[in-house]
Design a protein around this motif. Structure first.
Motif, PDB file in Angstrom:
ATOM      1  N   ASP A  47      -7.033  11.428  -4.355  1.00 44.79           N
ATOM      2  CA  ASP A  47      -7.491  11.127  -5.900  1.00 44.79           C
ATOM      3  C   ASP A  47      -8.232  12.276  -5.889  1.00 44.79           C
ATOM      4  OD1 ASP A  47      -7.353   9.498  -7.846  1.00 44.79           O
ATOM      5  OD2 ASP A  47      -9.839   9.371  -7.769  1.00 44.79           O
TER       6      ASP A  47
ATOM      7  N   HIS B 275       0.746   6.478  -6.650  1.00 46.63           N
ATOM      8  CA  HIS B 275       0.028   7.239  -6.990  1.00 46.63           C
ATOM      9  C   HIS B 275      -0.554   8.583  -6.563  1.00 46.63           C
ATOM     10  CE1 HIS B 275      -4.275   8.858  -5.020  1.00 46.63           C
ATOM     11  NE2 HIS B 275      -4.945   8.395  -6.406  1.00 46.63           N
TER      12      HIS B 275
ATOM     13  N   ALA C 163      -6.177   8.411   0.764  1.00 48.01           N
ATOM     14  CA  ALA C 163      -6.046   8.122  -1.029  1.00 48.01           C
ATOM     15  C   ALA C 163      -7.149   9.147  -1.583  1.00 48.01           C
ATOM     16  CB  ALA C 163      -6.805   6.508  -0.624  1.00 48.01           C
ATOM     17  N   GLU C 164      -8.204   9.356  -1.218  1.00 46.85           N
ATOM     18  CA  GLU C 164      -9.732  10.204  -1.830  1.00 46.85           C
ATOM     19  C   GLU C 164      -9.512  11.166  -1.623  1.00 46.85           C
ATOM     20  OE1 GLU C 164     -13.003   8.721   0.410  1.00 46.85           O
ATOM     21  OE2 GLU C 164     -13.228   6.645  -0.862  1.00 46.85           O
TER      22      GLU C 164
ATOM     23  N   MET D 169      -5.777   0.591  -4.029  1.00 44.17           N
ATOM     24  CA  MET D 169      -5.411   0.245  -2.689  1.00 44.17           C
ATOM     25  C   MET D 169      -6.668   0.223  -2.146  1.00 44.17           C
ATOM     26  SD  MET D 169      -3.361   4.276  -2.943  1.00 44.17           S
ATOM     27  CE  MET D 169      -2.945   4.451  -1.455  1.00 44.17           C
ATOM     28  N   GLU D 170      -7.788   0.879  -2.335  1.00 46.92           N
ATOM     29  CA  GLU D 170      -8.575   0.062  -1.042  1.00 46.92           C
ATOM     30  C   GLU D 170      -8.694  -1.129  -1.474  1.00 46.92           C
ATOM     31  OE1 GLU D 170     -10.932   4.518  -2.511  1.00 46.92           O
ATOM     32  OE2 GLU D 170     -11.462   2.555  -3.567  1.00 46.92           O
TER      33      GLU D 170
ATOM     34  N   HIS E  14       2.364   1.920  -3.365  1.00 49.52           N
ATOM     35  CA  HIS E  14       0.795   2.112  -4.220  1.00 49.52           C
ATOM     36  C   HIS E  14       0.658   3.434  -3.980  1.00 49.52           C
ATOM     37  CE1 HIS E  14      -0.852  -2.517  -5.550  1.00 49.52           C
ATOM     38  NE2 HIS E  14       1.063  -1.787  -6.205  1.00 49.52           N
ATOM     39  N   SER E  15       0.847   4.332  -2.884  1.00 55.62           N
ATOM     40  CA  SER E  15       0.522   5.710  -2.346  1.00 55.62           C
ATOM     41  C   SER E  15       1.372   6.436  -2.677  1.00 55.62           C
ATOM     42  CB  SER E  15       0.382   5.302  -1.124  1.00 55.62           C
ATOM     43  OG  SER E  15       0.064   7.123  -0.113  1.00 55.62           O
TER      44      SER E  15
ATOM     45  N   ARG F 199      -6.237   6.669   6.959  1.00 58.08           N
ATOM     46  CA  ARG F 199      -5.580   6.436   4.802  1.00 58.08           C
ATOM     47  C   ARG F 199      -6.321   5.490   3.564  1.00 58.08           C
ATOM     48  NH1 ARG F 199      -0.002   4.772   4.137  1.00 58.08           N
ATOM     49  NH2 ARG F 199       1.424   4.938   6.473  1.00 58.08           N
TER      50      ARG F 199
ATOM     51  N   ARG G 228      -5.780   4.316  -6.851  1.00 55.36           N
ATOM     52  CA  ARG G 228      -6.455   4.202  -5.715  1.00 55.36           C
ATOM     53  C   ARG G 228      -7.321   3.017  -5.465  1.00 55.36           C
ATOM     54  NH1 ARG G 228     -11.698   5.104  -5.253  1.00 55.36           N
ATOM     55  NH2 ARG G 228     -11.770   5.800  -6.934  1.00 55.36           N
TER      56      ARG G 228
ATOM     57  N   VAL H  40       0.825  -0.925   0.418  1.00 58.63           N
ATOM     58  CA  VAL H  40       0.114  -0.038   0.105  1.00 58.63           C
ATOM     59  C   VAL H  40       0.574   1.103  -0.292  1.00 58.63           C
ATOM     60  CG1 VAL H  40      -1.235   1.327   1.383  1.00 58.63           C
ATOM     61  CG2 VAL H  40      -2.065  -1.388   0.618  1.00 58.63           C
TER      62      VAL H  40
END
Length: 218
Positions: free
Chosen positions: A90, A18, A86-87, A65-66, A14-15, A82, A62, A11
């Motif tokens: 985004d 992102h 992420a949202e 990640m979820e 990926h964060s 977290r 994103r 994660v």
């Protein structure tokens, strides 16, 4: 426990991917605005499409990640923040795409006297999202440095707000002096507000970073 750490590591990776994509998306505004200044609408439309593709790619990361959060990455108290972060990050790409599309619809002749002003606010947008990127990348490295970056972004938002107000005032002065018509005023005003909204979204994301830091220190 080993499996949990592996999920968290994925994660975190990926964060960073992102926020890199979101930053790349925002960087596209600089080239887009250059086409706007020169009234090169065909090239501007091409840049809008590039920004849209980057926004879509960021959206895919994103969502992945979820799924990783759903599969158990991070403890529950950290997971919610977290996901929200992420949202919010985004959302920076979303509002950038919206700004690009709105500017792309404009077919006005850009008044040369405002180019320096628009270059200044666009650079403020890029700087703000660069700070957000640093802020998120520091989150799992240095909490104190993360806080300082979040505060730096707050200061940048204030600076961009001042630039925004100054440009709007100049736009209305020029309109009252009959330097251009109402359509140009409305389109340029809309462009300024859209650019400012990108910074507002970035600052919202940094606020969530501060909440994560506070909970960790608690």
């Amino acid at each position: 426990m080993k499996k949990l750490f592996k999920k968290e590591s994925e994660v975190e990776k990926h964060s960073k991917e992102h926020v890199e994509l979101v930053y790349e998306c925002v960087q596209g505004l600089k080239k887009l605005m250059e086409f706007f200044y020169s009234n090169d609408f065909d090239s501007l439309d091409g840049e809008v499409e590039k920004i849209s593709q980057l926004e879509h790619s960021a959206d895919i990361i994103r969502r992945n990640m979820e799924i990783e959060f759903y599969d158990g990455a991070f403890l529950p108290f950290d997971r919610e923040d977290r996901i929200i972060l992420a949202e919010l990050v985004d959302g920076v790409a979303d509002i950038t795409q919206e700004a690009a599309y709105g500017i792309g619809l404009s077919r006005i002749q850009f008044p040369e006297k405002f180019q320096e002003d628009f270059m200044e606010i666009t650079q403020g947008v890029l700087n703000s999202v660069a700070i957000l990127k640093d802020c998120i990348e520091l989150l799992d490295v240095d909490l104190r440095a993360t806080i300082l970056k979040a505060h730096e972004l707050e200061e940048m938002e204030d600076a961009v707000d001042r630039i925004e107000r100054r440009i709007l005032r100049k736009l209305y002065d020029s309109y009252r002096n009959k330097e251009f018509g109402i359509l140009t005023l409305l389109e340029l005003k809309s462009a300024v507000l859209r650019l400012g909204n990108v910074v507002d979204r970035a600052e919202d994301a940094s606020d969530r970073v501060l909440i994560i830091v506070a909970k960790r220190k608690g």
